[in-house]
Design a protein around this motif. Sequence first.
Motif, PDB file in Angstrom:
ATOM      1  N   HIS A   1       0.819  -1.219   0.000  1.00 53.57           N
ATOM      2  CA  HIS A   1       0.000   0.000   0.000  1.00 53.57           C
ATOM      3  C   HIS A   1       0.855   1.272   0.000  1.00 53.57           C
ATOM      4  CE1 HIS A   1      -3.351  -2.630   0.758  1.00 53.57           C
ATOM      5  NE2 HIS A   1      -4.206  -1.630   0.901  1.00 53.57           N
TER       6      HIS A   1
ATOM      7  N   ILE B   1       0.729  -6.974  -5.064  1.00 57.06           N
ATOM      8  CA  ILE B   1      -0.424  -6.682  -4.213  1.00 57.06           C
ATOM      9  C   ILE B   1      -0.782  -7.951  -3.436  1.00 57.06           C
ATOM     10  CG2 ILE B   1      -2.818  -5.878  -4.196  1.00 57.06           C
ATOM     11  CD1 ILE B   1      -2.291  -4.590  -6.935  1.00 57.06           C
TER      12      ILE B   1
ATOM     13  N   HIS C   1      -3.298  -9.580  -2.318  1.00 53.02           N
ATOM     14  CA  HIS C   1      -4.305 -10.581  -2.734  1.00 53.02           C
ATOM     15  C   HIS C   1      -3.868 -11.335  -3.984  1.00 53.02           C
ATOM     16  CE1 HIS C   1      -6.504  -8.675   0.350  1.00 53.02           C
ATOM     17  NE2 HIS C   1      -6.621  -7.532  -0.300  1.00 53.02           N
TER      18      HIS C   1
ATOM     19  N   ASP D   1      -7.352  -6.742   5.520  1.00 56.03           N
ATOM     20  CA  ASP D   1      -7.710  -5.992   4.326  1.00 56.03           C
ATOM     21  C   ASP D   1      -9.046  -6.539   3.845  1.00 56.03           C
ATOM     22  OD1 ASP D   1      -6.241  -4.114   2.096  1.00 56.03           O
ATOM     23  OD2 ASP D   1      -7.789  -5.426   1.282  1.00 56.03           O
TER      24      ASP D   1
ATOM     25  N   HIS E   1     -10.408  -6.885   1.102  1.00 58.73           N
ATOM     26  CA  HIS E   1     -10.508  -7.691  -0.124  1.00 58.73           C
ATOM     27  C   HIS E   1      -9.871  -9.067  -0.009  1.00 58.73           C
ATOM     28  CE1 HIS E   1     -11.598  -3.688  -1.687  1.00 58.73           C
ATOM     29  NE2 HIS E   1     -12.529  -4.445  -2.236  1.00 58.73           N
TER      30      HIS E   1
ATOM     31  N   SER F   1      -4.799  -2.863  -9.627  1.00 61.18           N
ATOM     32  CA  SER F   1      -5.459  -3.124  -8.337  1.00 61.18           C
ATOM     33  C   SER F   1      -5.718  -4.611  -8.144  1.00 61.18           C
ATOM     34  CB  SER F   1      -6.768  -2.355  -8.168  1.00 61.18           C
ATOM     35  OG  SER F   1      -7.876  -3.134  -8.569  1.00 61.18           O
ATOM     36  N   CYS F   2      -6.040  -4.966  -6.898  1.00 58.09           N
ATOM     37  CA  CYS F   2      -6.247  -6.388  -6.596  1.00 58.09           C
ATOM     38  C   CYS F   2      -7.437  -6.967  -7.347  1.00 58.09           C
ATOM     39  CB  CYS F   2      -6.397  -6.587  -5.096  1.00 58.09           C
ATOM     40  SG  CYS F   2      -7.716  -5.621  -4.346  1.00 58.09           S
TER      41      CYS F   2
ATOM     42  N   CYS G   1      -0.618  -1.227  -4.830  1.00 66.44           N
ATOM     43  CA  CYS G   1      -1.985  -0.685  -4.880  1.00 66.44           C
ATOM     44  C   CYS G   1      -2.023   0.645  -5.631  1.00 66.44           C
ATOM     45  CB  CYS G   1      -2.511  -0.465  -3.475  1.00 66.44           C
ATOM     46  SG  CYS G   1      -2.556  -1.961  -2.489  1.00 66.44           S
TER      47      CYS G   1
ATOM     48  N   CYS H   1      -5.147   3.152  -6.567  1.00 65.36           N
ATOM     49  CA  CYS H   1      -6.390   2.622  -5.975  1.00 65.36           C
ATOM     50  C   CYS H   1      -6.623   3.184  -4.585  1.00 65.36           C
ATOM     51  CB  CYS H   1      -6.337   1.096  -5.938  1.00 65.36           C
ATOM     52  SG  CYS H   1      -7.789   0.378  -5.187  1.00 65.36           S
ATOM     53  N   ILE H   2      -5.523   3.418  -3.850  1.00 64.27           N
ATOM     54  CA  ILE H   2      -5.684   3.956  -2.499  1.00 64.27           C
ATOM     55  C   ILE H   2      -5.188   5.407  -2.436  1.00 64.27           C
ATOM     56  CG2 ILE H   2      -3.550   2.799  -1.688  1.00 64.27           C
ATOM     57  CD1 ILE H   2      -6.827   3.422   0.266  1.00 64.27           C
TER      58      ILE H   2
ATOM     59  N   ASN I   1     -11.953  -1.440  -7.498  1.00 60.87           N
ATOM     60  CA  ASN I   1     -13.208  -1.915  -6.906  1.00 60.87           C
ATOM     61  C   ASN I   1     -13.978  -0.836  -6.151  1.00 60.87           C
ATOM     62  OD1 ASN I   1     -11.539  -1.747  -4.616  1.00 60.87           O
ATOM     63  ND2 ASN I   1     -10.964  -3.909  -4.799  1.00 60.87           N
TER      64      ASN I   1
ATOM     65  N   ARG J   1     -11.628   9.405  -2.691  1.00 60.31           N
ATOM     66  CA  ARG J   1     -10.624   8.343  -2.517  1.00 60.31           C
ATOM     67  C   ARG J   1      -9.452   8.484  -3.496  1.00 60.31           C
ATOM     68  NH1 ARG J   1     -10.397   2.602  -0.578  1.00 60.31           N
ATOM     69  NH2 ARG J   1      -9.332   1.396  -2.149  1.00 60.31           N
TER      70      ARG J   1
HETATM   71 FE1  SF4 Z   1      -4.873  -2.325  -2.524  1.00 63.32          FE
HETATM   72 FE2  SF4 Z   1      -6.865  -1.180  -3.780  1.00 63.32          FE
HETATM   73 FE3  SF4 Z   1      -6.893  -3.761  -3.376  1.00 63.32          FE
HETATM   74 FE4  SF4 Z   1      -7.235  -2.119  -1.295  1.00 63.32          FE
HETATM   75  S1  SF4 Z   1      -8.606  -2.370  -3.044  1.00 63.32           S
HETATM   76  S2  SF4 Z   1      -5.912  -3.948  -1.398  1.00 63.32           S
HETATM   77  S3  SF4 Z   1      -5.892  -0.453  -1.918  1.00 63.32           S
HETATM   78  S4  SF4 Z   1      -5.441  -2.653  -4.652  1.00 63.32           S
END
Ligand code: SF4
Length: 643
Positions: free
Chosen positions: A65, A99, A101, A119, A121, A296-297, A357, A360-361, A378, A384
């Motif tokens: 992250h 990442i 995941h 997390d 996800h 992203s994941c 990430c 995405c974050i 997602n 954000r």
């Molecule tokens: Fe990382 Fe985005 Fe997945 Fe959260 S949603 S784990 S910030 S890639």
Amino acid sequence: MGLTIAQKIIKSHLVSGDMTPGGEIAIKIDQTLTQDATGTMAYLEFETMGVPRVRTERSVAYIDHNTLQSGFENADDHRYIQSVAKKHGIYFSRPGNGICHQVHLERFGIPGKTLIGSDSHTPTGGGIGMLAFGAGGLDVAVAMGGGAYQITMPKMIKVNLTGRLRPFVTAKDVSLEILRILSVKGGVGYIIEWGGQGVKTLSVPERATITNMGTELGATTSIFPSDETTRAFLKAEGREGDFMPLESDADAEYDRVIDIDLDKLCPLVACPHMPDNVKTVESLAGTKVDQVCIGSCTNSSLQDMLKVAAMLKGRVISPSVSLSISPGSKQVLSELADRGALSDIIASGARLLECACGPCIGMGFSPNSGGVSLRTFNRNFEGRSGTADGKVYLVSPETAAAAALTGVITDPTTLGIDIDVKMPDTFKTDDSAIIPPAPPEEADAVEILRGPNIKKFPDSVPVTDALRAELMLKVGDNITTDHIMPAGAKILPYRSNIPYLSQFCFGVCDKTFPERAKAAGRSIIVGGINYGQGSSREHAALVPLYLGVRAVIAKSFARIHIANLINAGIIPFTFKNADDYEKLAQGDMLSIEGVFEGMDSGNLTLTDVTNGVKIPLLCSFTERQKAILKAGGLLRYTTKENG
Ligand code: SF4
Ligand code: MIC
């Protein structure tokens, strides 16, 4: 009666409780994962528990992250996590390895096992037939110490898939379709199991895209069967030995069945600012796009990236679009390089970001003022992206690539591009960026490296029988943890510094909140439906705790956040009659008496001292939750239990 896949895994891991929906169950956890933004806090909590070595089959600490390292803070936290991991028996995935995941799916996920991760996800693992849950850091710390994971036994939804996706219609569109059907709160209290003939047509990464976004439904988790496709994926990862078949019994019962015909789906898009604000891509075609982010994941697998590369090959992106691509893992990136796909991506004018990430974050790549950003991510919650008035649309990698080429939202089925991507039978595996822990006999000598950014976490306060406090903030429905405790490049480096973070609490809703709450010393928050949806960050409970929040009253709560509130010792009350929400005004003085008795009976009355109105509240907790609240949070409770 037969069992669903999830019920079978729960049954084989049940430590206590009975599996009737609504009851509290405790399940044994085989694996844990953390990422760095929640990990520092989770490991500080784990250290407090005094357990020398993790008691799970596998625990992994990922750094994905906070990889900007714009100051010493991130780098210090990474070193702290690496040293804790080495000492306490945890595998450490270095920054750049990918990442959490995506890497976990590739290297560690095992069908039939349980996983919790700090997390939200973490259910991505459901794509490989794991029962995987997102949780607060403290719950993960407890699981690392060998403690069971306590949840409310969920009900079951089955999504029955038939047919096959048409070209350019993707797993992401399946995720958006189920969000359209169920909404961001429609999955609360359920495990979503995907089944039917259509499952066979989906690869493991496609299944993982779908279970990943089950989080946006508020679901406890999502899961796919483990079948020959799962075996082939594990074999390609050199882990066929981890395969085990899993399917539901023919007479398994579900509380709800939803049918989706894959043939009938078309490219979809979630419009600002909620993942369930779903429209067809066709209906938005022609909308000007400023930025496109792929990764992203949710959508960063090799399959996703190869498709994007095939669309970009020999073409150049629109001059008015800025395109970022972040592959999900080192494995994905090196496969892209070996196949020449990376050159196709680079030649198109895309900006290659590291395997993390990233945007995405909100770690960089914020859109321009009022800009339209198409993202394969997602979440598109307000603010954000780092640009307050940025407009984020969630789409598939194919729809994203189409817009990057044309500069406007474009239905990828209309482009006439051929992308028949063949996946390899074997992936290039290289675990050199995953550092194993020290052997037990060397662990004592490992020094924990703590930087100055690590501050003590706030002291929780045992719940008292009477509470009198001001209604400091009244917010509406679907308040996310990104509202409560925003992330992004400016704030995320301070995840181990609660006092610093507290200045930004609820910044999206009311910038004056932190100062007012701190001055009052004790306060109450009122929210609407689905309060606390989104991230698993326990900071959304710890920071309000630090600011003196003692209770949250809402129409309903999101699953992980209500657990985090209880773990932090903040008492969550629910309105008995949702309409009573209207009777309370910000600034009112509220009084709640007889809390202990109320916790036993499940009912109590709030008095709005300012206007004299009395409002019935619900507060039904399990025995364990009551004990946690009375002890002043899970950490105090666990430390007390361990003697
Ligand atoms: Fe990382 Fe985005 Fe997945 Fe959260 S949603 S784990 S910030 S890639
Ligand atoms: C997110 O996508 O919001 C995060 C950042 O991955 C969070 C965790 C966090 O806040 O650190 C999540 O989804 O749990």
